[in-house]
Design an enzyme around this catalytic site. Structure first.
Site, PDB file in Angstrom:
ATOM      1  N   SER A 159      66.225  49.604  35.871  1.00 37.70           N
ATOM      2  CA  SER A 159      67.390  50.415  36.226  1.00 37.70           C
ATOM      3  C   SER A 159      68.669  49.763  35.675  1.00 37.70           C
ATOM      4  CB  SER A 159      67.431  50.589  37.743  1.00 37.70           C
ATOM      5  OG  SER A 159      68.308  51.610  38.108  1.00 37.70           O
TER       6      SER A 159
ATOM      7  N   GLU B 225      73.885  67.819  34.615  1.00 36.66           N
ATOM      8  CA  GLU B 225      74.792  68.919  34.326  1.00 36.66           C
ATOM      9  C   GLU B 225      75.118  68.863  32.846  1.00 36.66           C
ATOM     10  OE1 GLU B 225      79.042  68.026  35.626  1.00 36.66           O
ATOM     11  OE2 GLU B 225      77.897  66.970  37.165  1.00 36.66           O
TER      12      GLU B 225
ATOM     13  N   HIS C  11      65.941  55.968  34.497  1.00 32.57           N
ATOM     14  CA  HIS C  11      65.708  57.125  35.388  1.00 32.57           C
ATOM     15  C   HIS C  11      65.835  58.400  34.551  1.00 32.57           C
ATOM     16  CE1 HIS C  11      65.991  54.560  38.984  1.00 32.57           C
ATOM     17  NE2 HIS C  11      67.087  54.044  38.481  1.00 32.57           N
TER      18      HIS C  11
END
Lengths: 282, 282
Positions: A136, A154, A178
Site C-alpha cells: 500500500s 470517479e 489497491h
C-alpha cells in the site's frame, strides 16, 4: 528515449517486493512466503512508519509470518523525525536481511525518514542483497516520484494528482496500489501523461511484483497493470484546465498476472519461465 | 481484420446517444440538451423497460427535459413480454423522433422487447433519422453483444463475465458504463480479450458518446475509455482457469473527453473539429 539502464532496480542490489495492499496473512500467504524466503532466516524489520497509529500492525505481521522461517521480526516506528538518528532505532538493523513497510501515509515515510541515518541503514540492507518489501503506502514510496493523492472511482481530472519524491529504490516507474479495488486507472494514466518516461504500474490487492535488476515477476491472486506512454500521440494536460477530464491517445496497456514477467528496459512482457532461473537462483 | 463497414452505427440512420449513467438532470444538463436538440420538437418516448419498478423514472425525466424544447414526453413500460405487441403501446411511437432508455437491467430490455413489434417501432424511429439514447443499462443494450455482469472494483477473473445478445444498434463495440465510478477497466478488457474484433468502450457517469455513421464524439463531464485489442500479442483466456486473473499484452488504450472524437472504422481518435460540421449539420 530514456537510457534503458535507468529503469528498474539498481543492478547488483537486492530484491524489491512491491505489494498492492491487503496481502493475505493467513491461508496460502503467497506474498509473505516470498518475502520470508528472501529474508533467508535473518532479521526482518517491520517498518510501521507510514501509520499515524501503528498499534496492531506489528502484531498482525507477527502472526502473518508465523512459521515461515524468518529469523526474527522487529518493529521500527518513528514518531518524530529526530528519532530516525537514534542509536536504539539504528540497532534494529543489526543482522537485518529484510525491511517490510506496512501501509498508511506514504508522505509520513518520506518526511520522517528521508535523508536520515535510518534511511541509510535501509539502503544498506538493500545494497547488500536483502529484500525491501512494501505494501500500500509502502509500495508507492518505492518510486523516485511517488503518487500521494488523486481521484479514485470517479472521472480523473487533470489537476487532481499530488506527487512527491519517494525513496527512489525503483527507478523509471510510478506505482499505484489497491488498483482494481479502488478504480485507479484514471489517476495512473494521469501520472504517466505528465511524463511518459515513467512506466505506470498499478497493483491489485494481494498481488505483488518482485523486482530484480531490470525485470519483475508477478505473484499473488490479482492483476498488475502496466501503462506505457512511450507512444502517446496527444494529451490535454498542458492546455486543459485543472478541472477538465483527461484526454490521452495511444497508451500501450498490459495486464499481467501470476506467472507473467516484465522487462523494464525493453518495456515489454516476457515469458516468466525465461526469467525463472535468474530469479530463483538468488 | 474485420470489414471496417461493420463498425459503428448503420450508415444513413439516425443518431445514438450512449450515456454512462447518472446524466445531470439539473444545472447544465449537457447530455439531455443534446438529446432534446436531436428530437427536434417531436415526441420522445421514455422507455423505462429496464426497470423492475419503473416508478419515478418518467417523472425525473419530465423534470430533466423541462424547457429543453422536446415536443412531448411519453412513457413506455412493459410489464410482461406479450404487452410488446399491444396496439396501445405501439401507438406511443406516433410522431416519435426519439427514444430514451433509462437504467435498470439490460436483460429486462432484451428479454421483454427483443424481436417484438415494439422493437421494430424503435428501429423505425432510428432508421428514419431519429435519436436513440440510453443510459446505464440502456447504454449497454445498444451493442450486438452486450455486457450483462462482471466484476467491478476487484481483480478481474477470466470466468467472471456474462454477455448476451443486445439490440445491435451499434456494431463492432462493447459498451460498459459507470466506468470510472465502478472501476470496470478489468471487465472491459476481459470482454475485448474474448474477441478483439470488438472495440471496448467504457463511459463514465454524466458522459456520453454521440454516434453517427462510423464515428462518435464525446460530451459531458467525464471520460470515455477506448480499448483496442487489435494488437494483442498474448492472452490467457483460453488456457487459464475461470478463477485465474486475466493476462493480456499490448492493448491500445485511449482516454477521451469532451471535444474528442473517434473514428470507429480507422480505430483512432480524430480531431473533433474535423467532424464538427458533419455532426452538427444533422
Amino acid at each position: 528515449m530514456t537510457n534503458p539502464e535507468e529503469r528498474g532496480a539498481r543492478p547488483g542490489n537486492g530484491t524489491l517486493i512491491i505489494i498492492g495492499g491487503h496481502e493475505a496473512k493467513e491461508g496460502r500467504r503467497e506474498i509473505l512466503k516470498e518475502v520470508a524466503r528472501r529474508v533467508k532466516g535473518g532479521r526482518l524489520v517491520i517498518a510501521t512508519v507510514a501509520s499515524h497509529k501503528p498499534e496492531g500492525y506489528f502484531e498482525s505481521y507477527q502472526e502473518g509470518f508465523d512459521g515461515l522461517g524468518v529469523g526474527e521480526l522487529v518493529e521500527l516506528y518513528v514518531e518524530e523525525r529526530h528519532e530516525a538518528s537514534r542509536e536504539e532505532k539504528l540497532r534494529l538493523f543489526e543482522g537485518a536481511t529484510g525491511v517490510f513497510f506496512s501501509g498508511g501515509d506514504q508522505l509520513r515515510i518520506t518526511s520522517q525518514i528521508g535523508d536520515t541515518p535510518l534511511e541509510a541503514h535501509i539502503r544498506e540492507v538493500y545494497e547488500s542483497g536483502g529484500v525491501i518489501a512494501g505494501t500500500s503506502a509502502g509500495a508507492s514510496v518505492m518510486c523516485e516520484t511517488m503518487l500521494v493523492k488523486g481521484t479514485s472511482q470517479e472521472s480523473y481530472r487533470i489537476g487532481d494528482l499530488q506527487m512527491a519524491p519517494g525513496l527512489g529504490l525503483m527507478r523509471g516507474v510510478i506505482i499505484d496500489q489497491h488498483f482494481a479495488e479502488r478504480g485507479r486507472i484514471g489517476r495512473l494514466l494521469g501520472a504517466v501523461a505528465q511524463n511518459p518516461r515513467v512506466l505506470g504500474i498499478g497493483i491489485d490487492e494481494d498481488t505483488a511484483i518482485v523486482v530484480q535488476d531490470s525485470h519483475f515477476t508477478v505473484i499473488g491472486s490479482g492483476g498488475v497493470y502496466v501503462a506505457d506512454g512511450a507512444g502517446i500521440t496527444h494529451s490535454n494536460i498542458v492546455e486543459g484546465r485543472t478541472e477538465d477530464p483527461l484526454s490521452l491517445y495511444d497508451v500501450r496497456l498490459h495486464v499481467l498476472s501470476a506467472g507473467d514477467a516484465f522487462d523494464l528496459e525493453g518495456r515489454k512482457p516476457v515469458p516468466a519461465q525465461a526469467l525463472q532461473e535468474a530469479v530463483s537462483s538468488d
